[in-house]
Design a protein around this motif. Structure first.
Motif, PDB file in Angstrom:
ATOM      1  N   TYR A 127       0.829  -1.192   0.000  1.00  0.00           N
ATOM      2  CA  TYR A 127       0.000   0.000   0.000  1.00  0.00           C
ATOM      3  C   TYR A 127       0.869   1.249   0.000  1.00  0.00           C
ATOM      4  O   TYR A 127       1.954   1.269   0.562  1.00  0.00           O
ATOM      5  N   ARG A 128       0.337   2.302  -0.632  1.00  0.00           N
ATOM      6  CA  ARG A 128       0.966   3.615  -0.548  1.00  0.00           C
ATOM      7  C   ARG A 128      -0.157   4.639  -0.562  1.00  0.00           C
ATOM      8  O   ARG A 128      -1.259   4.374  -1.050  1.00  0.00           O
ATOM      9  N   HIS A 129       0.110   5.824  -0.013  1.00  0.00           N
ATOM     10  CA  HIS A 129      -0.922   6.842   0.095  1.00  0.00           C
ATOM     11  C   HIS A 129      -0.378   8.158  -0.429  1.00  0.00           C
ATOM     12  O   HIS A 129       0.743   8.545  -0.126  1.00  0.00           O
ATOM     13  N   SER A 130      -1.204   8.854  -1.210  1.00  0.00           N
ATOM     14  CA  SER A 130      -0.782  10.113  -1.812  1.00  0.00           C
ATOM     15  C   SER A 130      -0.809  11.268  -0.818  1.00  0.00           C
ATOM     16  O   SER A 130      -0.209  12.300  -1.060  1.00  0.00           O
ATOM     17  N   GLY A 131      -1.538  11.084   0.286  1.00  0.00           N
ATOM     18  CA  GLY A 131      -1.680  12.162   1.246  1.00  0.00           C
ATOM     19  C   GLY A 131      -3.004  12.887   1.113  1.00  0.00           C
ATOM     20  O   GLY A 131      -3.356  13.696   1.949  1.00  0.00           O
ATOM     21  N   TYR A 132      -3.733  12.619   0.048  1.00  0.00           N
ATOM     22  CA  TYR A 132      -5.039  13.218  -0.163  1.00  0.00           C
ATOM     23  C   TYR A 132      -6.126  12.255   0.291  1.00  0.00           C
ATOM     24  O   TYR A 132      -5.918  11.045   0.307  1.00  0.00           O
ATOM     25  N   PRO A 133      -7.313  12.768   0.631  1.00  0.00           N
ATOM     26  CA  PRO A 133      -8.411  11.880   1.025  1.00  0.00           C
ATOM     27  C   PRO A 133      -8.730  10.898  -0.104  1.00  0.00           C
ATOM     28  O   PRO A 133      -8.855  11.289  -1.264  1.00  0.00           O
ATOM     29  N   GLY A 134      -8.856   9.636   0.246  1.00  0.00           N
ATOM     30  CA  GLY A 134      -9.140   8.599  -0.745  1.00  0.00           C
ATOM     31  C   GLY A 134      -7.952   8.268  -1.632  1.00  0.00           C
ATOM     32  O   GLY A 134      -8.105   7.640  -2.673  1.00  0.00           O
ATOM     33  N   GLY A 135      -6.756   8.678  -1.231  1.00  0.00           N
ATOM     34  CA  GLY A 135      -5.586   8.521  -2.082  1.00  0.00           C
ATOM     35  C   GLY A 135      -4.779   7.262  -1.835  1.00  0.00           C
ATOM     36  O   GLY A 135      -3.598   7.221  -2.159  1.00  0.00           O
ATOM     37  N   ILE A 136      -5.399   6.229  -1.249  1.00  0.00           N
ATOM     38  CA  ILE A 136      -4.649   4.997  -0.996  1.00  0.00           C
ATOM     39  C   ILE A 136      -4.616   4.148  -2.261  1.00  0.00           C
ATOM     40  O   ILE A 136      -5.600   4.051  -2.992  1.00  0.00           O
ATOM     41  N   LYS A 137      -3.450   3.598  -2.558  1.00  0.00           N
ATOM     42  CA  LYS A 137      -3.283   2.739  -3.731  1.00  0.00           C
ATOM     43  C   LYS A 137      -2.735   1.409  -3.237  1.00  0.00           C
ATOM     44  O   LYS A 137      -1.977   1.354  -2.280  1.00  0.00           O
TER      45      LYS A 137
END
Length: 147
Positions: free
Chosen positions: A76-86
């Motif tokens: 998993y990684r997250h962009s930092g924005y809401p709903g930004g999990i990949k």
């Protein structure tokens, strides 16, 4: 009574080591590489000093994932924005960025501190058989003997 030897940063001797990841399970490769990066394979190991070697890993795309990890293991990684999990599976990550697969496994085995971050910079991972560190005259280590 003899005192315990404590290495000093100025007297550490570092070697360059090449590990071939072809058909080696990911966790076993990462454990050996993390141990070499920390310097635990040397008699001069000191926990608070960077006594490790420089580690070059080649053929990262040929690393072995046992069982159903290629399909089931997720990163998993997250962009930092809401709903930004990949999320990505280990098999897809091995196809697209095999270097990141090995780097993530090794980073998790190093200390979570300044020292661990410094030791991680001594790791060089390459997808293919070629690397750009021939000038350092690295020693090729047979992983079959260490595992």
């Amino acid at each position: 009574m003899r005192q315990t030897y404590m290495a000093k940063a100025s007297e550490v001797e570092r070697n360059w080591v090449v590990l071939d990841a072809t058909d080696i399970p990911l966790g076993r490769l990462a454990a050996v590489a993390a141990s070499m990066l920390r310097g635990k394979n040397k008699p001069t190991f000191t926990p608070n000093v960077d006594t490790g070697d420089y580690v070059i890993i080649v053929n990262a795309e040929k690393v072995k994932l046992t069982g159903k990890k290629a399909l089931d293991k997720k990163y998993y990684r997250h962009s930092g924005y809401p709903g930004g999990i990949k999320e990505t599976t280990a098999g897809k990550l091995r196809e697209e960025k095999p270097e990141r697969l090995i780097e993530t496994a090794i980073r998790g085995m190093l200390p979570k501190s300044r020292l661990g971050r410094k030791q991680f910079t001594h790791l060089h991972v390459y997808a293919g058989n070629d690397h750009k560190h021939q000038a350092q005259q690295p020693q090729v280590v047979d992983l079959e003997k260490l595992i």
